[in-house]
Design a protein around this motif. Sequence first.
Motif, short mmCIF file in Angstrom:
data_model
loop_
_atom_site.label_atom_id
_atom_site.label_comp_id
_atom_site.label_asym_id
_atom_site.label_seq_id
_atom_site.Cartn_x
_atom_site.Cartn_y
_atom_site.Cartn_z
N VAL A 113 0.86 -1.27 -0.12
CA VAL A 113 0.07 0.02 -0.04
C VAL A 113 0.86 1.31 -0.10
CG1 VAL A 113 -1.67 1.31 1.49
CG2 VAL A 113 -1.97 -0.82 1.11
N VAL A 114 1.74 1.48 0.89
CA VAL A 114 2.81 2.54 0.98
C VAL A 114 3.59 2.74 -0.41
CG1 VAL A 114 4.75 3.61 2.36
CG2 VAL A 114 2.95 2.30 3.35
N ALA A 115 4.02 1.53 -0.98
CA ALA A 115 4.91 1.80 -1.96
C ALA A 115 4.03 2.23 -3.14
CB ALA A 115 5.63 0.37 -2.38
N ALA A 116 2.87 1.68 -3.46
CA ALA A 116 1.84 2.29 -4.34
C ALA A 116 1.57 3.54 -4.30
CB ALA A 116 0.97 1.10 -4.42
N LEU A 117 1.21 3.97 -3.16
CA LEU A 117 0.95 5.14 -3.14
C LEU A 117 2.08 6.21 -3.38
CD1 LEU A 117 -1.20 5.29 0.36
CD2 LEU A 117 -2.18 5.73 -2.13
#
Length: 218
Positions: A113-117
């Motif tokens: 989630v963090v990397a994609a955001l």
Amino acid sequence: MTSAVPTPRTEDAPQVAADPAPRGGRRSLAAALLLGAAGAALALLASRQSWAHGTAAVAGGDFPLTAKGSDVTGVPAALAIVGLAALVAVFAVRRTGRVLVSLLLALSGAGIVVAALLGANDSAALDDKAAETSGDAAQRISDLSHTGWPYAAVAAGALILAAGLLALVRGRNWPAMSGRYERDGAPRPRAPRRAPDPDRPEDLWKAIDRGEDPTREA
């Protein structure tokens, strides 16, 4: 004429109550498997799709460039594989090991989630391609636009995170692969040894070989 045999009383028979835990455990197990597998598949798919488009100024005019998810960040694909491994490992361990693996599964989803955001609006990958294409290290991408695939990766990470949280909360009710092969350490009761038959000489000799007194009554 009344019978001497008493009528069996059905109310004295032990009543076995249905245990709802196995059924609930199977449901949560199926849900975690579905969420984790779907999330990992979606994360891997999103990593192979186009996340950003732009153009680079070259001698012949503007040159279109595209950056895939794997060009922007390799974290979602890597953590999707880690999540799949953790999802399988949940069933191979027990107690503390299961909690740790479930935590790893949840952290894998959170990391996706963090990397994609962070990569949803990133232009570094296209800037590098623009500099390589034009031969100018100072070249930057222009006409930058992004697709919705980074947010598909966010959804994939959320699915894996949900699977990990479900494993943390309900994993204690799930079966383990190695359960039938493990021993609980309790001593196993020995079958009672029957006394040797005095009419069978071979039994008497076997008792003597074992250091027993065949003449002693059991």
